[in-house]
Design a protein around this motif. Structure first.
Motif, PDB file in Angstrom:
ATOM      1  N   GLY A  45      42.117  59.464  46.806  1.00  0.00           N
ATOM      2  CA  GLY A  45      42.038  58.326  45.895  1.00  0.00           C
ATOM      3  C   GLY A  45      43.018  58.527  44.760  1.00  0.00           C
ATOM      4  O   GLY A  45      43.649  59.594  44.645  1.00  0.00           O
ATOM      5  N   THR A  46      43.165  57.514  43.909  1.00  0.00           N
ATOM      6  CA  THR A  46      44.040  57.636  42.732  1.00  0.00           C
ATOM      7  C   THR A  46      43.314  57.100  41.500  1.00  0.00           C
ATOM      8  O   THR A  46      43.892  56.367  40.697  1.00  0.00           O
ATOM      9  N   TYR A  47      42.046  57.468  41.336  1.00  0.00           N
ATOM     10  CA  TYR A  47      41.275  57.011  40.162  1.00  0.00           C
ATOM     11  C   TYR A  47      41.782  57.716  38.915  1.00  0.00           C
ATOM     12  O   TYR A  47      41.941  58.935  38.955  1.00  0.00           O
ATOM     13  N   PHE A  48      42.044  57.082  37.751  1.00  0.00           N
ATOM     14  CA  PHE A  48      42.009  55.651  37.542  1.00  0.00           C
ATOM     15  C   PHE A  48      43.439  55.198  37.314  1.00  0.00           C
ATOM     16  O   PHE A  48      43.886  55.082  36.183  1.00  0.00           O
ATOM     17  N   SER A  49      44.138  55.003  38.367  1.00  0.00           N
ATOM     18  CA  SER A  49      45.519  54.562  38.317  1.00  0.00           C
ATOM     19  C   SER A  49      45.696  53.483  39.390  1.00  0.00           C
ATOM     20  O   SER A  49      45.489  53.788  40.565  1.00  0.00           O
ATOM     21  N   PRO A  50      45.993  52.241  39.037  1.00  0.00           N
ATOM     22  CA  PRO A  50      46.324  51.756  37.706  1.00  0.00           C
ATOM     23  C   PRO A  50      45.135  51.833  36.745  1.00  0.00           C
ATOM     24  O   PRO A  50      44.014  51.531  37.122  1.00  0.00           O
ATOM     25  N   HIS A  51      45.429  52.273  35.502  1.00  0.00           N
ATOM     26  CA  HIS A  51      44.374  52.254  34.480  1.00  0.00           C
ATOM     27  C   HIS A  51      44.239  50.831  33.938  1.00  0.00           C
ATOM     28  O   HIS A  51      45.018  49.935  34.307  1.00  0.00           O
ATOM     29  N   LEU A  52      43.246  50.607  33.090  1.00  0.00           N
ATOM     30  CA  LEU A  52      42.892  49.220  32.744  1.00  0.00           C
ATOM     31  C   LEU A  52      44.053  48.438  32.151  1.00  0.00           C
ATOM     32  O   LEU A  52      44.254  47.269  32.492  1.00  0.00           O
ATOM     33  N   ALA A  53      44.825  49.071  31.264  1.00  0.00           N
ATOM     34  CA  ALA A  53      45.909  48.342  30.599  1.00  0.00           C
ATOM     35  C   ALA A  53      47.000  47.934  31.581  1.00  0.00           C
ATOM     36  O   ALA A  53      47.878  47.140  31.241  1.00  0.00           O
ATOM     37  N   GLU A  54      46.962  48.453  32.800  1.00  0.00           N
ATOM     38  CA  GLU A  54      47.941  48.082  33.831  1.00  0.00           C
ATOM     39  C   GLU A  54      47.405  47.026  34.796  1.00  0.00           C
ATOM     40  O   GLU A  54      48.131  46.584  35.678  1.00  0.00           O
ATOM     41  N   GLN A  55      46.125  46.655  34.652  1.00  0.00           N
ATOM     42  CA  GLN A  55      45.526  45.702  35.589  1.00  0.00           C
ATOM     43  C   GLN A  55      45.658  44.283  35.016  1.00  0.00           C
ATOM     44  O   GLN A  55      45.334  44.060  33.853  1.00  0.00           O
ATOM     45  N   PRO A  56      46.126  43.332  35.828  1.00  0.00           N
ATOM     46  CA  PRO A  56      46.475  42.003  35.310  1.00  0.00           C
ATOM     47  C   PRO A  56      45.374  41.350  34.460  1.00  0.00           C
ATOM     48  O   PRO A  56      45.660  40.828  33.384  1.00  0.00           O
ATOM     49  N   TYR A  57      44.133  41.368  34.924  1.00  0.00           N
ATOM     50  CA  TYR A  57      43.081  40.691  34.163  1.00  0.00           C
ATOM     51  C   TYR A  57      42.896  41.327  32.787  1.00  0.00           C
ATOM     52  O   TYR A  57      42.831  40.639  31.767  1.00  0.00           O
ATOM     53  N   PHE A  58      42.830  42.659  32.756  1.00  0.00           N
ATOM     54  CA  PHE A  58      42.588  43.324  31.464  1.00  0.00           C
ATOM     55  C   PHE A  58      43.817  43.240  30.557  1.00  0.00           C
ATOM     56  O   PHE A  58      43.700  43.166  29.340  1.00  0.00           O
ATOM     57  N   LYS A  59      44.988  43.248  31.165  1.00  0.00           N
ATOM     58  CA  LYS A  59      46.216  43.043  30.390  1.00  0.00           C
ATOM     59  C   LYS A  59      46.140  41.703  29.661  1.00  0.00           C
ATOM     60  O   LYS A  59      46.543  41.564  28.514  1.00  0.00           O
ATOM     61  N   ASP A  60      45.584  40.732  30.350  1.00  0.00           N
ATOM     62  CA  ASP A  60      45.508  39.371  29.828  1.00  0.00           C
ATOM     63  C   ASP A  60      44.487  39.230  28.696  1.00  0.00           C
ATOM     64  O   ASP A  60      44.745  38.542  27.716  1.00  0.00           O
ATOM     65  N   ILE A  61      43.335  39.872  28.825  1.00  0.00           N
ATOM     66  CA  ILE A  61      42.243  39.594  27.875  1.00  0.00           C
ATOM     67  C   ILE A  61      42.070  40.681  26.816  1.00  0.00           C
ATOM     68  O   ILE A  61      41.250  40.529  25.919  1.00  0.00           O
ATOM     69  N   SER A  62      42.804  41.801  26.918  1.00  0.00           N
ATOM     70  CA  SER A  62      42.555  42.941  26.034  1.00  0.00           C
ATOM     71  C   SER A  62      43.617  43.079  24.962  1.00  0.00           C
ATOM     72  O   SER A  62      44.677  42.460  25.029  1.00  0.00           O
ATOM     73  N   VAL A  63      43.314  43.944  24.013  1.00  0.00           N
ATOM     74  CA  VAL A  63      44.297  44.397  23.027  1.00  0.00           C
ATOM     75  C   VAL A  63      44.513  45.877  23.311  1.00  0.00           C
ATOM     76  O   VAL A  63      43.557  46.591  23.635  1.00  0.00           O
ATOM     77  N   MET A  64      45.768  46.340  23.236  1.00  0.00           N
ATOM     78  CA  MET A  64      46.061  47.737  23.580  1.00  0.00           C
ATOM     79  C   MET A  64      46.424  48.550  22.346  1.00  0.00           C
ATOM     80  O   MET A  64      47.289  48.156  21.580  1.00  0.00           O
ATOM     81  N   ASP A  65      45.795  49.705  22.227  1.00  0.00           N
ATOM     82  CA  ASP A  65      46.253  50.718  21.281  1.00  0.00           C
ATOM     83  C   ASP A  65      47.352  51.521  21.987  1.00  0.00           C
ATOM     84  O   ASP A  65      47.650  51.290  23.173  1.00  0.00           O
TER      85      ASP A  65
END
Ligand code: PLP
Length: 374
Positions: free
Chosen positions: A316-336
């Motif tokens: 497996g490759t957990y957690f890659s892509p990490h959340l900031a790389e996933q389209p939905y979370f990229k769209d709704i999140s703010v990144m530090d």
């Protein structure tokens, strides 16, 4: 040889026909029936020293959603942000998003891969009351300092929820279950692929029994005894049959955790060039074996995974892509800033682990890994 990443091993219901017959005779199929109650009580006593309370739930994703809702609805903060590490499973951020919060994705520590305490303090300083809740994650079953989170919550009023999805069965230095004594909600998964395997299921633990009483009400439509909703609610109850799988898994969980711990140690000794997570507890629960490819390895990760697959080894490759790389979370999140996550995620692989794994299988994985790096 073929070695899959995981071999889920819930208890065999067909080995427990008497329990099943008793269940059918009880006439109660859900709604916190006798099997759920027996499991919650035994788990509290055996894993958490009799302190606090346990509550079963249908799965950890919904349990996290409820725990976040409880922390915010009954808490002191009305902010719009949920601090969520970017290096976690999608469910951690989904839970916050379903509560109407904006995930604020932050970094991890370089060796333990636990969420960064420095980033949490800095983001709380910067955003103040705008942060409603921290949804932290006990990364891959590693132990968090829950006392520090309890202090932070008491000092600032921020809500804290712990995603401990992979941790059920982990024991701290004192021999008690990870989470014991924590005043916030700690959420464990019992999904078939976790070490504490059933089919679908989860547990919420808290040392605060009133919190668990509220969550129990929330899991049942927010109803009081007159079936009038008193608070936000949905149906998140665990049925009796998966609770029976949980009750019988509890009989063997300590042996399962020990066995997996031995296999994990063998991996570490056979793959000295890989980087493993620094463990912070005494008995970690290993769902699989996350490790970083050697720095300067001659192959990239995708190529390594493909070569291993050709040798019959599932990775497996957990957690890659990490959340900031996933389209939905990229769209709704703010990144530090995420420098550590950005460095670790591209090198990570999950190596196979299961209860019945033979040493010969493990050695085959390690021999293959060394060959595939060349
Ligand atoms: C498995 C997992 C979940 C989801 O658990 P389910 O019971 O399958 O809903 C949530 N968070 C993390 C970190 C997980 O690994």
């Amino acid at each position: 040889m073929r070695v899959p990443l995981l071999k889920p091993r819930p208890i065999r219901l067909s080995d427990h026909r008497d329990d099943l017959a008793a269940h059918e005779a009880s006439g109660q199929f859900s709604n916190f029936g006798p099997i759920n109650t027996a499991f919650e009580t035994r788990l509290r006593d055996e894993m958490f020293g009799g302190e606090g309370a346990c509550l079963t739930a249908c799965n950890a994703t919904v349990a996290l959603l409820l725990a976040v809702k409880e922390a915010v609805y009954f808490g002191r903060r009305r902010g719009r942000y949920a601090l969520v590490p970017s290096f976690t499973f999608a469910a951690t951020a989904h839970a916050a998003a379903w509560c109407g919060l904006t995930p604020l994705l932050y970094d991890i520590e370089p060796e333990t891969w636990l969420p960064s305490g420095e980033a949490e303090r800095r983001l709380l300083d910067r955003h103040g009351d705008e942060v409603a809740v921290i949804v932290t994650y006990a990364t891959f079953g590693n132990c968090l300092d829950l006392g520090a989170y309890a202090d932070l919550a008491a000092r600032t009023g921020v809500g804290v929820v712990v995603d401990a999805a992979a941790s059920l069965g982990a024991r701290d230095a004192g021999g008690h279950g990870f989470g014991r004594g924590a005043p916030m909600s700690v959420v464990y998964s019992m999904h078939a692929t976790k070490t504490f395997a059933t089919s679908e299921g989860a547990v919420i633990y808290s040392a605060d029994r009133e919190r668990i009483a509220r969550l129990r009400q929330m899991e049942n439509f927010g109803f009081d005894s007159a079936r009038a909703a008193q608070m936000p609610g949905l149906n998140a109850k665990l049925a009796e049959v998966p609770a029976l799988q949980a009750l019988r898994k509890l009989d063997e969980i300590d042996a399962v955790v020990r066995r997996r711990g031995e296999l994990y140690a063998l991996y570490r000794s056979l793959l000295p060039d890989f980087t493993f997570q620094r463990q912070t507890g005494s008995h970690a629960v290993h769902q699989f074996v996350p490790a970083l490819l050697p720095e300067g390895a001659g192959v990239d990760r995708a190529c390594f995974v493909q070569r291993m697959k050709e040798k019959g080894v599932g990775l497996g490759t957990y957690f890659s892509p990490h959340l900031a790389e996933q389209p939905y979370f990229k769209d709704i999140s703010v990144m530090d800033e995420l420098p550590v996550t950005a460095r670790i995620a591209p090198r990570i692989v999950a190596l196979p682990l299961y209860d019945t794994m033979e040493h010969a299988e493990l050695r085959y994985v390690c021999d293959s890994a060394r060959a595939c790096l060349r």
